[in-house]
Design a protein around this motif. Structure first.
Motif, short mmCIF file in Angstrom:
data_model
loop_
_atom_site.label_atom_id
_atom_site.label_comp_id
_atom_site.label_asym_id
_atom_site.label_seq_id
_atom_site.Cartn_x
_atom_site.Cartn_y
_atom_site.Cartn_z
N SER A 123 -9.57 42.45 13.32
CA SER A 123 -8.45 42.10 12.29
C SER A 123 -7.10 41.80 13.04
N GLU A 124 -6.48 40.61 12.62
CA GLU A 124 -5.25 40.30 13.15
C GLU A 124 -4.19 41.12 12.53
N LYS A 125 -4.48 41.62 11.42
CA LYS A 125 -3.27 42.57 10.75
C LYS A 125 -3.26 43.70 11.52
N ILE A 126 -4.34 44.27 12.12
CA ILE A 126 -4.37 45.54 13.03
C ILE A 126 -3.92 45.02 14.35
N LYS A 127 -3.99 43.96 14.69
CA LYS A 127 -3.44 43.55 16.04
C LYS A 127 -1.84 43.41 16.01
N ALA A 128 -1.49 42.60 14.76
CA ALA A 128 -0.07 42.42 14.80
C ALA A 128 0.76 43.97 14.65
N ALA A 129 -0.12 44.71 13.80
CA ALA A 129 0.79 46.09 13.74
C ALA A 129 0.91 46.68 15.30
N ALA A 130 -0.26 46.69 16.02
CA ALA A 130 -0.38 47.28 17.18
C ALA A 130 0.67 46.94 18.03
N ILE A 131 1.00 45.60 18.02
CA ILE A 131 1.89 44.92 18.96
C ILE A 131 3.19 45.38 18.42
N GLN A 132 3.43 45.38 17.08
CA GLN A 132 4.84 45.76 16.54
C GLN A 132 5.15 47.13 17.35
N GLN A 160 6.10 47.27 20.83
CA GLN A 160 7.57 46.99 21.10
C GLN A 160 8.40 47.90 20.56
N GLN A 161 8.36 48.46 19.34
CA GLN A 161 9.12 49.51 19.11
C GLN A 161 9.05 50.76 19.90
N LYS A 162 8.04 51.22 20.54
CA LYS A 162 7.67 52.47 21.22
C LYS A 162 7.92 52.11 22.58
N ASN A 163 7.84 50.79 23.07
CA ASN A 163 7.88 50.57 24.65
C ASN A 163 6.52 51.21 25.11
N ILE A 164 5.41 50.85 24.70
CA ILE A 164 4.11 51.41 25.16
C ILE A 164 3.75 50.50 26.18
N PRO A 165 3.31 51.18 27.25
CA PRO A 165 3.05 50.04 28.25
C PRO A 165 1.59 49.48 28.31
N VAL A 166 1.49 48.07 28.45
CA VAL A 166 0.18 47.62 28.22
C VAL A 166 -0.09 46.56 29.28
N LYS A 204 0.14 35.46 18.27
CA LYS A 204 0.49 34.93 19.66
C LYS A 204 1.92 35.05 19.84
N ALA A 205 2.76 34.94 18.65
CA ALA A 205 4.04 34.92 18.81
C ALA A 205 4.69 36.37 19.42
N SER A 206 3.70 37.54 18.72
CA SER A 206 4.34 38.70 19.19
C SER A 206 3.88 39.19 20.44
N ALA A 207 2.68 38.46 20.78
CA ALA A 207 2.17 38.79 22.09
C ALA A 207 2.97 38.42 23.18
N LEU A 208 3.36 37.22 22.88
CA LEU A 208 4.04 36.50 23.86
C LEU A 208 5.41 37.20 24.23
N GLN A 209 6.23 37.60 23.45
CA GLN A 209 7.40 38.34 23.50
C GLN A 209 7.01 39.71 24.40
N THR A 210 5.90 40.40 23.83
CA THR A 210 5.56 41.36 24.62
C THR A 210 5.08 41.18 26.08
N LEU A 211 4.40 40.08 26.39
CA LEU A 211 4.06 39.68 27.73
C LEU A 211 5.21 39.53 28.67
N CYS A 212 6.23 38.78 28.06
CA CYS A 212 7.32 38.66 28.71
C CYS A 212 8.16 39.83 29.15
N LYS A 213 8.12 40.88 28.59
CA LYS A 213 8.77 42.19 28.79
C LYS A 213 8.15 42.71 30.06
N THR A 214 6.70 42.55 30.35
CA THR A 214 5.87 43.10 31.36
C THR A 214 6.39 42.56 32.92
#
Length: 918
Positions: free
Chosen positions: A495-504, A507-513, A530-540
């Motif tokens: 589910s993309e809804k689950i993936k979006a919630a997980a990425i959120q 980001q909120q909890k600064n979980i390493p991935v 993709k948009a959420s994943a990109l922002q998280t990817l840049c942080k890594t």
């Protein structure tokens, strides 16, 4: 109504429209009280003289059985007959039973008759109570009950005083048993008054409303037991009833034991009993008619309930002290006499009316059943319990030493006080419940075994969307060590809804991935993920060459995420390239690109995006300008906030939302705008509500300050404080209570205005209605302040009750105010806002505000139009102007000219109309 009558009604706390019914009930109770007094004097005197005090406990036991049987039959009759007819039947039955005892006496031999006669007195007393309070319970509401129950029930006090006095004067000449003839006549004399009450509008309305219920009610006595078991308030009242009755019986038993020792023949015994009862009744009369209603209203339920047990305990402690003195027998005797008088007075004057008042919030049928339980079941049980207890005492103390029962009374007094607190607590719950009418359990959720861990790990990958989201929430709430691992695992869910919630969550909890997992998500999902994943990817700290291709993505959200991520976390060429892309969007001819640019600028860190947003503010396109204003709010930049304030004139809704996004940083700008005299009142109110939405200590400080500096804005300020969940500490609480007093004084002034206008209702009806709107707004503001000061949830129930418009709900709501709010504030609020005729409220208002506020209509109109402290509705001011013009009231040309230049079109047009017609 004459001034003399008005004085007495005011002294007794009775309203003019209640006087007819109160008078009928008082006289009815007077007649019946006298009849029962005659029966008691005869039966008790004969029993003490012929049988003796040590046999009295057997009477209590026999009476308990008779009382239970009587209660059973009464409950059956109550379902068969409406309350007015039942009261007449019961009264006639009492009279006939008295007559039978008198006729049988001449032929009766033995003590059995005297046992039966005295036990029957308790039956008559019960029936009188059930029919009288049954009538009262349906004739008056909960607010009236607090004022009137003590007055209407006071009829039996002068009746008993007269009855006992006549017995005292005549018993020597006519004999003790002949007092029953007078009792029969008095009971029959009350029937015409009962018939009149039965035909009254109050009782007819009740009978009509409850006809269906009576027709379909369960006739079984088990219904009473079910009500007892299911209603906590009734159950607690029942327990207190047993304690109260036991105390009363024990004290009187001890006192009468002393009387029997002092008086040897039946005539002297009857005279003393009659004298004693007459004195106690005349004292009770003064307490009950003048003090009780006001006392209950002033002290409230719990303090009123405490008076009787506290006084009893103090008297018993005095007995304890005196017991250590030599020659104490007479002193103890008189102390018990004083205690018996005090408890008898307080029981009838305070305890009984308060108990009936406590039951008033219950639905009518439950109210009547509760009364039957207390009088028909608990009183007999108390009689049985006390009779057995006294028999045990007599067994070990044959001479009935008065000082040896004080331990029991002391213990019962302590239980009585504890029970009062529990009753008061349940009373408040009952009022609230009367007005009012599939998640995981954190305590049961644990994953401390391998099987559960395995199940959870499988579910976050393959479970339904709802299952996975709930599991993640529960893990987060319980601070599980598995939380981070399972959030990352949920990225593998289909589910993309689950993936979006997980990425959120990542980001909120600064979980390493790991970046490989994010790249996999990036490659195989929709643009939002993709948009959420990109922002998280840049942080890594990923190789930014992997992100650069997304700067040219056709999807605006993906492109924006790439630009934002690279500018915030990239370096060198990657950051410059992203900056160039952003500039292209800023200067693009397409509105969609400029909107995307504004969104990106709002999410950039350490990029000095404020001046770029400032350059975009003079935007012609509405949609783009909205996006730019939102971005300006998110930056919380002081220069941009000043520009947002300037846009309130042209883009009010968007500018207000932008200020909200700025949070506490916007509060100084909001404060200065509200203080600006050129700011329209409607915009001031919107900014106040905005400060409430922002909330926080600084927002609360701003709102509290406005209550002092701009009192005309009290309505939105009070509402904003309530909505922002403001809570007081000691300082502001005192201050807010002072504001509440000012609002109550203003409310009282409006009631006085209405009273003046009602003297010529047809001419001023429109303005009267406008003043009622003002009064409702003031009430709402006060409720907001009370919610902040005392109990938010319970005060909200009061507001709900007013919104229903039902009188019974409103009256119950006023009881909540009385129990929660500071006494002086509650008293003023309830007097002003109690439903009913304004004339009724005026009598009590004169006590609170004795100086008349207004005497003439011109004073009312000028007060409204010239007022600068409180802000009246535009409608109210327009109605005042119109009324002045139509009815030729001189309010002064200056005031009319003032409103001819008003910003509000209704006021301006009305003022011009008045100028033209005057």
């Amino acid at each position: 109504m004459s001034k003399k009558n008005g004085y007495w009604l005011n002294a007794l706390n009775i309203r003019p429209n209640e006087w007819w019914l109160v008078k009928k009930l008082f006289i009815m109770q007077f007649m019946q009280g006298a009849g029962i007094a005659f029966f008691f004097t005869a039966s008790f005197t004969l029993f003490l003289h012929e049988v003796g005090i040590t046999k009295l406990p057997y009477v209590f036991i026999y009476a308990s059985v008779l009382l239970w049987v009587t209660g059973f039959f009464y409950s059956r009759l109550e379902h068969r007959y409406e309350i007015g007819k039942l009261a007449i039947i019961v009264t006639v039955f009492i009279a006939v039973s008295m007559l039978l005892f008198r006729l049988v006496f001449a032929y009766a031999n033995g003590e059995w008759f005297l046992y039966g006669m005295l036990a029957w007195f308790n039956v008559l007393y019960l029936l009188n109570n059930l029919e009288f309070w049954g009538l009262a319970a349906v004739l008056f509401d909960v607010r009236q009950s607090k004022r009137l129950f003590s007055v209407i029930s006071a009829g039996d006090i002068p009746a008993k005083f007269i009855g006992y006095t006549l017995a005292l004067l005549t018993v020597e000449y006519i004999g003790t048993i002949n007092l029953l003839w007078a009792g029969v006549l008095c009971m029959l004399a009350s029937v015409p008054f009962l018939i009149s009450i039965k035909k009254s509008a109050n009782l007819l309305e009740h009978n009509h409303a409850n006809h269906g219920h009576q027709k379909h009610s369960d006739h079984k006595i088990t219904t009473l037991a079910e009500n007892f078991a299911g209603n906590t308030l009734i159950r607690r009242l029942a327990i207190i009833t047993i304690i109260v009755s036991a105390c009363f019986i024990i004290i009187n038993y001890a006192f009468y034991a002393g009387i029997k020792e002092a008086y040897k023949d039946d005539v002297s015994l009857a005279r003393f009993i009659a004298l004693f009862m007459a004195v106690s009744r005349i004292i009770a009369m003064g307490v009950k008619t003048v003090l009780t209603g006001r006392l209950i209203s002033r002290l409230g339920i719990i303090k009123s309930l405490m008076i009787t047990p506290v006084i009893m305990i103090l008297m018993i402690i005095m007995v304890l002290i005196v017991r250590t003195m030599p020659g104490n027998e007479k002193i103890i005797f008189y102390l018990f006499g004083a205690t018996a008088i005090a408890i008898d007075i307080l029981r009838s004057a305070i305890s009984t009316p308060v108990f009936i008042t406590i039951m008033q919030p219950l639905p009518t049928h439950e109210r009547l059943r509760a009364h039957n339980i207390l009088k028909g079941i608990m009183d007999p049980f108390a009689s049985l319990f006390t009779g057995l207890l006294l028999l045990v005492l007599i067994q070990y103390q044959p001479h009935a030493d008065l000082t040896n029962i004080y331990y029991i009374l002391l213990a019962l007094g302590i239980l009585w006080i504890i029970g009062n607190y529990r009753v008061n607590k349940e009373y408040l719950k009952t009022i609230i419940n009367t007005i009012s009418s599939n998640y995981f359990n954190l305590q049961n959720f644990s994953i401390d075994d391998s099987d559960t861990v395995k199940w959870v790990k499988e579910k976050v990958v393959s479970g339904t969307e709802m299952e996975v989201i709930n599991i993640l929430k529960m893990l987060d709430a319980t601070k599980s060590v598995l939380f981070n691992e399972l959030v990352v695992s949920s990225l593998q869910h289909a589910s993309e809804k689950i993936k979006a919630a997980a990425i959120q969550l990542i980001q909120q909890k600064n979980i390493p991935v790991e970046k490989d997992i994010l790249l996999q998500v990036l490659a195989n999902n929709s643009s939002n993920v993709k948009a959420s994943a990109l922002q998280t990817l840049c942080k890594t700290g990923v190789d930014y060459q992997l992100v650069l291709p997304y700067l040219n993505d056709v999807d605006a959200s993906v492109k924006a995420a790439a630009i934002t991520g690279l500018i915030n976390y990239g370096d060198g060429i990657a950051k410059e390239t992203a900056g160039a892309c952003l500039q292209q969007l800023v200067h693009s001819a397409l509105p969609a690109d400029r909107i995307n640019a504004a969104g990106i600028l709002a999410n950039l860190h350490q990029y000095n995006s404020g001046w770029r947003i400032l350059q975009m503010l003079p935007e012609a396109d509405n949609a783009v300008r909205k996006a730019v204003l939102m971005a300006a709010g998110k930056t919380r930049d002081s220069l941009l906030l000043d520009q947002i304030i300037a846009h309130l004139v042209t883009d009010e809704p968007v500018a207000l939302q932008a200020l909200f996004l700025a949070g506490e940083n916007a509060l100084p700008f909001i404060k200065s705008t509200i203080a600006d005299k050129n700011t329209p009142q409607l915009l001031q109110e919107k900014l106040i509500y905005l400060a409430g939405r922002i909330s926080g200590s600084k927002a609360h400080e701003l709102l509290i300050g406005l209550l002092t500096n701009k009192k005309e804005l009290y309505k939105p300020v009070a509402k904003a404080l309530f909505r922002s969940h403001y809570s007081t500490d000691r300082g502001p609480k005192f201050y807010l209570e002072g504001i509440a007093r000012e609002l109550l004084a203003h409310s009282a002034a409006i009631v006085y205005m209405q009273n003046v206008l009602l003297q010529n209702k047809d001419k001023y009806q429109v303005l009267i209605n406008a003043m009622q709107i003002e009064l409702c707004d003031l009430r709402d503001a006060l409720l907001n302040i009370f919610a902040v000061l005392y109990d938010r949830e319970k005060i909200s129930k009061v507001r709900t009750a007013y919104n229903t418009g039902k009188k019974i709900n409103i009256l119950n709501a006023l009881e909540i105010i009385e129990m929660l709010v500071r006494k002086d504030l509650a008293l003023h609020f309830n007097v002003i806002n109690e439903p009913g005729e304004i004339a009724n409220r005026m009598a009590e208002l004169h006590e609170l505000y004795p100086d008349p506020f207004f005497k003439k209509v011109e004073q009312v109109l000028i007060n409204i139009l010239a007022d600068e402290t409180w802000s009246y509705h535009y409608w109210t001011m327009a109605c005042s102007l119109y009324t002045a013009g139509q009815q030729q009231h001189n309010v002064g040309r200056t005031l009319v000219e003032k409103y001819a230049l008003a910003e509000n079109i209704l006021l301006r047009e009305t003022a011009l109309f008045v100028k033209l017609t005057s």
